[in-house]
Design a protein around this motif. Structure first.
Motif, PDB file in Angstrom:
ATOM      1  N   MET A  61      42.820  45.396  80.720  1.00  0.00           N
ATOM      2  CA  MET A  61      43.084  44.255  79.827  1.00  0.00           C
ATOM      3  C   MET A  61      41.763  43.542  79.515  1.00  0.00           C
ATOM      4  SD  MET A  61      45.407  40.847  80.520  1.00  0.00           S
ATOM      5  CE  MET A  61      46.904  41.780  80.763  1.00  0.00           C
ATOM      6  N   ALA A  62      41.532  43.243  78.241  1.00  0.00           N
ATOM      7  CA  ALA A  62      40.330  42.522  77.847  1.00  0.00           C
ATOM      8  C   ALA A  62      40.320  41.140  78.488  1.00  0.00           C
ATOM      9  CB  ALA A  62      40.266  42.401  76.326  1.00  0.00           C
ATOM     10  N   VAL A  63      39.108  40.647  78.767  1.00  0.00           N
ATOM     11  CA  VAL A  63      38.977  39.352  79.442  1.00  0.00           C
ATOM     12  C   VAL A  63      39.607  38.239  78.610  1.00  0.00           C
ATOM     13  CG1 VAL A  63      37.357  37.671  80.369  1.00  0.00           C
ATOM     14  CG2 VAL A  63      36.873  40.111  80.610  1.00  0.00           C
ATOM     15  N   THR A  64      39.411  38.303  77.284  1.00  0.00           N
ATOM     16  CA  THR A  64      39.996  37.270  76.419  1.00  0.00           C
ATOM     17  C   THR A  64      41.516  37.307  76.474  1.00  0.00           C
ATOM     18  OG1 THR A  64      38.095  37.369  74.915  1.00  0.00           O
ATOM     19  CG2 THR A  64      40.116  36.383  74.067  1.00  0.00           C
ATOM     20  N   ASP A  65      42.085  38.511  76.487  1.00  0.00           N
ATOM     21  CA  ASP A  65      43.542  38.645  76.592  1.00  0.00           C
ATOM     22  C   ASP A  65      44.049  38.055  77.907  1.00  0.00           C
ATOM     23  OD1 ASP A  65      43.597  39.918  74.172  1.00  0.00           O
ATOM     24  OD2 ASP A  65      43.650  41.937  75.002  1.00  0.00           O
ATOM     25  N   GLU A  66      43.276  38.278  78.969  1.00  0.00           N
ATOM     26  CA  GLU A  66      43.654  37.719  80.270  1.00  0.00           C
ATOM     27  C   GLU A  66      43.638  36.198  80.221  1.00  0.00           C
ATOM     28  OE1 GLU A  66      42.121  37.706  84.946  1.00  0.00           O
ATOM     29  OE2 GLU A  66      41.048  38.869  83.422  1.00  0.00           O
ATOM     30  N   ALA A  67      42.648  35.645  79.531  1.00  0.00           N
ATOM     31  CA  ALA A  67      42.550  34.194  79.403  1.00  0.00           C
ATOM     32  C   ALA A  67      43.735  33.637  78.617  1.00  0.00           C
ATOM     33  CB  ALA A  67      41.238  33.824  78.710  1.00  0.00           C
ATOM     34  N   ILE A  68      44.107  34.341  77.551  1.00  0.00           N
ATOM     35  CA  ILE A  68      45.259  33.912  76.748  1.00  0.00           C
ATOM     36  C   ILE A  68      46.524  33.903  77.599  1.00  0.00           C
ATOM     37  CG2 ILE A  68      46.782  34.605  74.849  1.00  0.00           C
ATOM     38  CD1 ILE A  68      44.276  35.629  73.394  1.00  0.00           C
ATOM     39  N   LEU A  69      46.715  34.963  78.383  1.00  0.00           N
ATOM     40  CA  LEU A  69      47.913  35.055  79.219  1.00  0.00           C
ATOM     41  C   LEU A  69      47.947  33.947  80.266  1.00  0.00           C
ATOM     42  CD1 LEU A  69      48.293  38.911  79.780  1.00  0.00           C
ATOM     43  CD2 LEU A  69      49.738  37.410  78.395  1.00  0.00           C
ATOM     44  N   LYS A  70      46.800  33.597  80.815  1.00  0.00           N
ATOM     45  CA  LYS A  70      46.765  32.558  81.844  1.00  0.00           C
ATOM     46  C   LYS A  70      47.090  31.183  81.260  1.00  0.00           C
ATOM     47  CE  LYS A  70      43.872  34.766  85.320  1.00  0.00           C
ATOM     48  NZ  LYS A  70      42.674  34.670  86.190  1.00  0.00           N
ATOM     49  N   ILE A  71      46.599  30.928  80.047  1.00  0.00           N
ATOM     50  CA  ILE A  71      46.952  29.658  79.396  1.00  0.00           C
ATOM     51  C   ILE A  71      48.439  29.649  79.042  1.00  0.00           C
ATOM     52  CG2 ILE A  71      46.570  28.205  77.371  1.00  0.00           C
ATOM     53  CD1 ILE A  71      43.675  29.224  77.339  1.00  0.00           C
ATOM     54  N   LYS A  72      48.929  30.794  78.597  1.00  0.00           N
ATOM     55  CA  LYS A  72      50.355  30.910  78.299  1.00  0.00           C
ATOM     56  C   LYS A  72      51.193  30.626  79.543  1.00  0.00           C
ATOM     57  CE  LYS A  72      53.884  34.389  77.240  1.00  0.00           C
ATOM     58  NZ  LYS A  72      54.138  35.822  76.995  1.00  0.00           N
ATOM     59  N   LEU A  94      37.161  31.946  77.925  1.00  0.00           N
ATOM     60  CA  LEU A  94      38.118  30.856  77.737  1.00  0.00           C
ATOM     61  C   LEU A  94      38.006  30.292  76.330  1.00  0.00           C
ATOM     62  CD1 LEU A  94      40.224  28.881  78.849  1.00  0.00           C
ATOM     63  CD2 LEU A  94      38.340  27.443  79.653  1.00  0.00           C
ATOM     64  N   ARG A  95      36.785  30.180  75.848  1.00  0.00           N
ATOM     65  CA  ARG A  95      36.560  29.647  74.503  1.00  0.00           C
ATOM     66  C   ARG A  95      37.189  30.555  73.449  1.00  0.00           C
ATOM     67  NH1 ARG A  95      31.141  29.299  74.842  1.00  0.00           N
ATOM     68  NH2 ARG A  95      31.384  27.523  76.249  1.00  0.00           N
ATOM     69  N   GLU A  96      37.055  31.865  73.616  1.00  0.00           N
ATOM     70  CA  GLU A  96      37.649  32.811  72.677  1.00  0.00           C
ATOM     71  C   GLU A  96      39.175  32.746  72.713  1.00  0.00           C
ATOM     72  OE1 GLU A  96      36.149  34.723  70.367  1.00  0.00           O
ATOM     73  OE2 GLU A  96      34.378  33.568  70.960  1.00  0.00           O
ATOM     74  N   ALA A  97      39.717  32.573  73.923  1.00  0.00           N
ATOM     75  CA  ALA A  97      41.175  32.470  74.071  1.00  0.00           C
ATOM     76  C   ALA A  97      41.693  31.228  73.355  1.00  0.00           C
ATOM     77  CB  ALA A  97      41.552  32.434  75.547  1.00  0.00           C
ATOM     78  N   VAL A  98      40.979  30.133  73.503  1.00  0.00           N
ATOM     79  CA  VAL A  98      41.388  28.885  72.854  1.00  0.00           C
ATOM     80  C   VAL A  98      41.365  29.053  71.336  1.00  0.00           C
ATOM     81  CG1 VAL A  98      40.680  26.499  72.398  1.00  0.00           C
ATOM     82  CG2 VAL A  98      40.743  27.349  74.744  1.00  0.00           C
ATOM     83  N   LYS A  99      40.334  29.740  70.818  1.00  0.00           N
ATOM     84  CA  LYS A  99      40.257  29.969  69.370  1.00  0.00           C
ATOM     85  C   LYS A  99      41.464  30.771  68.881  1.00  0.00           C
ATOM     86  CE  LYS A  99      35.209  29.934  68.857  1.00  0.00           C
ATOM     87  NZ  LYS A  99      34.010  30.777  68.559  1.00  0.00           N
ATOM     88  N   ALA A 100      41.827  31.808  69.646  1.00  0.00           N
ATOM     89  CA  ALA A 100      42.960  32.654  69.256  1.00  0.00           C
ATOM     90  C   ALA A 100      44.262  31.865  69.280  1.00  0.00           C
ATOM     91  CB  ALA A 100      43.054  33.853  70.192  1.00  0.00           C
ATOM     92  N   LEU A 101      44.435  31.047  70.298  1.00  0.00           N
ATOM     93  CA  LEU A 101      45.667  30.261  70.410  1.00  0.00           C
ATOM     94  C   LEU A 101      45.716  29.136  69.386  1.00  0.00           C
ATOM     95  CD1 LEU A 101      45.942  30.161  74.304  1.00  0.00           C
ATOM     96  CD2 LEU A 101      47.455  31.376  72.723  1.00  0.00           C
ATOM     97  N   GLU A 102      44.540  28.720  68.922  1.00  0.00           N
ATOM     98  CA  GLU A 102      44.504  27.712  67.855  1.00  0.00           C
ATOM     99  C   GLU A 102      44.995  28.326  66.547  1.00  0.00           C
ATOM    100  OE1 GLU A 102      41.366  24.528  65.831  1.00  0.00           O
ATOM    101  OE2 GLU A 102      40.611  26.371  66.742  1.00  0.00           O
ATOM    102  N   VAL A 103      44.605  29.573  66.292  1.00  0.00           N
ATOM    103  CA  VAL A 103      44.993  30.258  65.056  1.00  0.00           C
ATOM    104  C   VAL A 103      46.509  30.377  64.953  1.00  0.00           C
ATOM    105  CG1 VAL A 103      44.972  32.478  63.862  1.00  0.00           C
ATOM    106  CG2 VAL A 103      42.849  31.534  64.777  1.00  0.00           C
ATOM    107  N   ILE A 104      47.174  30.666  66.077  1.00  0.00           N
ATOM    108  CA  ILE A 104      48.629  30.832  66.036  1.00  0.00           C
ATOM    109  C   ILE A 104      49.354  29.522  66.348  1.00  0.00           C
ATOM    110  CG2 ILE A 104      48.542  33.288  66.547  1.00  0.00           C
ATOM    111  CD1 ILE A 104      49.350  32.641  69.425  1.00  0.00           C
ATOM    112  N   ARG A 105      48.622  28.410  66.289  1.00  0.00           N
ATOM    113  CA  ARG A 105      49.171  27.048  66.366  1.00  0.00           C
ATOM    114  C   ARG A 105      49.795  26.705  67.709  1.00  0.00           C
ATOM    115  NH1 ARG A 105      49.346  24.962  61.299  1.00  0.00           N
ATOM    116  NH2 ARG A 105      49.233  23.000  62.442  1.00  0.00           N
ATOM    117  N   VAL A 106      49.310  27.332  68.773  1.00  0.00           N
ATOM    118  CA  VAL A 106      49.744  26.952  70.114  1.00  0.00           C
ATOM    119  C   VAL A 106      48.868  25.811  70.619  1.00  0.00           C
ATOM    120  CG1 VAL A 106      49.925  27.708  72.528  1.00  0.00           C
ATOM    121  CG2 VAL A 106      50.698  29.208  70.681  1.00  0.00           C
TER     122      VAL A 106
END
Length: 223
Positions: free
Chosen positions: A1-12, A43-55
């Motif tokens: 799993m990519a590190v950014t994906d892991e960060a997204i899952l942890k915030i989720k 973490l910064r990349e994960a936040v950017k991705a979650l911002e795009v999908i309005r989370v």
């Protein structure tokens, strides 16, 4: 799993578990990255991705917050994808509408009070042969929006609204080229309202299938 994906899952997981709720502010980047065992860059990349999908909502100079997580926000990403459709893929959009909208209409049966039934009836009466094609389509959108909203499922309502709004061009095209578009639409709407007033979910479902399928079939032949 990519590190950014892991960060997204942890915030989720933090949101799902209730550690973070709608409107909550995320801890500072350094603190959160250490708590999750992640680099600040991932973490910064994960936040950017979650911002795009309005989370998440990143407010410059203020911090990062969890959004309201309302369906209309969360489904905006899908709306963007639907915006990219072409004339061939719109048939697939109609096929999805044909599945979802009748189901929502059936769910609304028995939930509409007399005032809402009266409003729907008045909406039908306000349209006649002098109504423009654009006016007819706007009436159709609002008519179905009222019914789907009454189903009481905000995710379903937002999803159908997104799909329906992207079939406007085809519906206007049909209205311009097909005879009796106004009378046909009003007749079908009246039948749906009558079924809803009786609380007949099966009939309301069937009539809505016919209603949506009419435009779909016309478009299939036109293409």
């Amino acid at each position: 799993m990519a590190v950014t994906d892991e960060a997204i899952l942890k915030i989720k997981e933090m949101i799902v578990s209730g550690d973070l709720g709608p409107g909550d502010r995320l801890p500072p980047e350094k603190e959160l990255s250490e708590a999750l065992g992640l680099s600040r860059s991932s973490l910064r990349e994960a936040v950017k991705a979650l911002e795009v999908i309005r989370v998440l909502d990143v407010r410059r100079g203020d911090g990062t917050y969890v959004t309201s997580l309302e369906p209309r926000l969360l489904l905006e990403a899908m709306s963007f994808v639907v915006d990219l459709h072409d004339d061939a893929s719109i048939l697939e959009i109609f096929a999805v509408r044909r599945i979802l909208e009748p189901a929502a209409t059936a769910m609304a049966a028995g939930k509409l009070d007399s005032d809402t039934i009266a409003e729907l009836t008045a909406m039908i009466a306000a349209v006649d042969e002098t109504t423009s094609v654009e006016g007819l389509v706007e009436h159709d959108l609002e008519f179905h929006r009222r019914i789907v909203t009454a189903a009481g499922n905000s995710y379903l309502s937002s999803l159908i609204d997104s799909l329906s709004s992207h079939t406007v061009r085809a519906r206007i095209w049909r209205g311009v080229t097909q005879e009796n578009a106004v009378s046909r639409t009003l007749h079908e709407h009246a039948g749906i309202v009558a079924a809803l007033e009786r609380g007949d979910a099966d009939l309301a479902h069937a009539l809505t299938v016919v209603h949506v399928s009419g435009v779909e079939q016309w478009l299939r032949e036109a293409l």
